[in-house]
Scaffold this motif. Sequence first.
Motif, short mmCIF file in Angstrom:
data_model
loop_
_atom_site.label_atom_id
_atom_site.label_comp_id
_atom_site.label_asym_id
_atom_site.label_seq_id
_atom_site.Cartn_x
_atom_site.Cartn_y
_atom_site.Cartn_z
N SER B 23 33.01 -13.52 -5.28
CA SER B 23 31.75 -13.03 -6.23
C SER B 23 30.46 -13.83 -5.69
O SER B 23 29.26 -13.50 -5.90
CB SER B 23 32.07 -13.54 -7.68
OG SER B 23 32.25 -14.72 -7.75
N SER B 64 30.65 -8.63 -10.68
CA SER B 64 31.80 -8.60 -10.25
C SER B 64 32.79 -9.68 -10.69
O SER B 64 33.91 -9.57 -10.91
CB SER B 64 32.03 -8.55 -8.51
OG SER B 64 31.67 -9.55 -7.88
N SER B 68 36.47 -9.77 -13.09
CA SER B 68 37.63 -10.25 -12.76
C SER B 68 38.50 -10.82 -13.55
O SER B 68 39.74 -10.78 -13.31
CB SER B 68 37.22 -11.66 -11.79
OG SER B 68 36.54 -12.73 -12.26
N THR B 165 39.39 -2.58 -10.12
CA THR B 165 38.37 -3.37 -10.44
C THR B 165 37.42 -3.38 -9.11
O THR B 165 36.25 -3.39 -9.03
CB THR B 165 38.95 -5.03 -10.43
OG1 THR B 165 39.72 -4.97 -11.70
CG2 THR B 165 37.72 -5.79 -10.96
N THR B 169 33.76 -1.85 -9.22
CA THR B 169 32.60 -2.71 -8.86
C THR B 169 31.70 -2.27 -7.75
O THR B 169 30.44 -2.05 -7.97
CB THR B 169 33.17 -4.09 -8.10
OG1 THR B 169 33.92 -4.60 -9.40
CG2 THR B 169 31.91 -5.08 -8.13
#
Lengths: 299, 244
Positions: B23, B64, B68, B165, B169
Motif C-alpha cells: 500500500s 488499498s 486490506s 481485493t 482495488t
Amino acid sequence: MTTTTAVTLSGVTKEYGTVQAVAGVDLTIRSGEVVALLGPNGAGKSTTIEMLLGLVRPDQGSVQVFGTSAVDAIAAGQVGVMLQSGGIIEDAKVGELLTLVAGLHRKPLPVKEALDRAGIADLADRKMKGLSGGQQQRVRFAMAIIPQPDLIVLDEPTTGMDVESRRDFWASMHAETARGRTVLFATHYLEEADAYADRVVLMRDGKVTADGTAAQIKASVSGRTIRATVPGADLATLAALPGVRTVETRGDVVLLQCADSDDTLRYLLSNTSAHDIEVTSADLEDAVLAISAEQETLA
Amino acid sequence: MNLDYLLFDIKRTLRNRRVLIFSILMPLILFVIFGMSLKQTDTEAGISAIAYVMVSMAMFGSLSAAMSSGGVIAMERDGGWNRTLRLTPLKPQAYVVTKVILSLLLAIPPLVVVFAAGMIFGHVHLSAGQWASVALVSWLGALPFAGLGLVIGYVAKPDSVQPITGLTTMLIAAFGGLWLPVESMPSLMKHIAEFTPAYWTGLSSRSALSQSGLDMHALLVVLGWTVVLGAIGLRRFRADTARA
C-alpha cells in the motif's frame, strides 16, 4: 457461589438436514462436578457442547448456564472454553494471543500465570503456526483458564497429543478442578473418562444412554466377559444362549459378553470343545460396549 | 471497540509487512513514474499536475490499505477465530468497529509517504492549511473502502479474498480516475468513473487544493458511499454472526 447448578439442558434437540445430531438430551451439572461426555464420533457430543455454549441454537429445549443464558454467562466471564481445533490466529504469538484474551475479560488471570499453569511459559514468544498440535492445545487450555471461569468446557482436549502430553495435560487440568471449578469434557478415550471424571455421561446417537460415576456404569453391567478358544464355534447358538449379550470372534477365540456367565460357562464346558477360558469382570469399555449393544437391540 | 484487540491487530499488521509495503510502495512508485515526467508548470483541472498525481496516488494507496482488512476478516472467519471470540465477552459489534478503525489507521501511512514524496521530490508547495485539509479529506476518502473491505471480508473465502481485493482495488483505481486523470478520459469513461467511489474521493481530495474550495457535493457522495457500503458490510456481518 449462590447457585449449585452450573448447567441445565432440558430436552434439547438439533437436526442438521435429515441427521438428528442430538435427539433430546436432559443433563444437569452441579457446581464442582467433573463430568465426562463420552461417546463415539457422531454421538452428538460436540453439538451438545455447542448448544450448551450458545454457539448453536437448539431446535427444541432450553439451555441454562449458571441460571442464565450461555451468552450472558460467557459475557460475565463464568465460562472458559477449549474447542477441539481451529479458533486461534496462526500468525499471532502465544503471548499476544493470551494478552488479547485477558484484555477481553473483566477479572483475568495474569498472562504469566496462565502460561505457567498451562506449562508453556517458554512458548510465549513463539508464533502459533510453529507449534505442535499438543502445544497448541496447551495454548487453548491457557485461553480457557484466563477468565478464571467457574465452568470449563473442553471438547476432546487431548486429541492429537501423545501419551506423555496427555498425562501432563490432565495434571494441569487436575490443578484447575482442585480449585473447585466445574468441568465438562467430551472425549472418546474411555480411560480419560474413567481416570479424571467424577461422573460419566454416555452418549450415543444423540441421546444420553448412561449417566453416573464410572463405577456405577461398570456396575450397571453386572456381567462378565468370557474369552475362550472354541474351534468351529457355532456363533448363532452361542448368541442365542440366555445369558449372552454379544458375541465376537477373533479367529478361534470367542468373546462373550454375558449377563450371567455361570450358565454360559456350563454350556461351553459341556457342549463345546472350548479351552483356554478366561472370565473377567467388565471394565468401563465393556460397560460402554454393553450399553451400546443394548441400545442397538432396542432400536 | 476494544483497545487490546486493536493493539493486537496493529502488532500483527506491522509484522505482516506485505500489506504495508504494497500500500505504500505501489503508489510511491506510480507517483515517481507519472509525477516526475511532469513539468512544474503543467496543470490539470485547475491545480498543479504534479499535485494532482500526488493526491491520486496517495488516495490509491490509502484505499488499498483500507480494503486490506477484508482479507484479515475472511481468514479469521475461516479459521474459527470468530467462534473463539463468541466465547469471550467481546461484543461482535466491537470486532467490526475494531476492524474499521484498523482500516482507517492503515490508510494513513500511504497518505503520509506519498505526500512527503510530493513535497520533497515533486516540489509541491502548499500552505499548512492546505496540507491539513487535503490530508483530512483524503483520509475521509478511505471510509467507503473500509466499508468495502468489510463487505469483501464477509463475502469472500480466504483463498479468493486476495485476488478479489486486488482486482477490486485496481478496477476502482483505474476506472475511478486515480491512475489516469478523468479529465483525459473519453466521455464514456468519465460517465463510468462517476459510478465509482474512488472518483468522488479523488474529486473531493483535489478540491482541497483548488481555489474554489472544498467540493461539498463530492464529499457528500463519499459519505453516501460510506453509508451504503457500511450498511451492506453490517448486513453481511449480522448474517454471519447469526449463522448458528
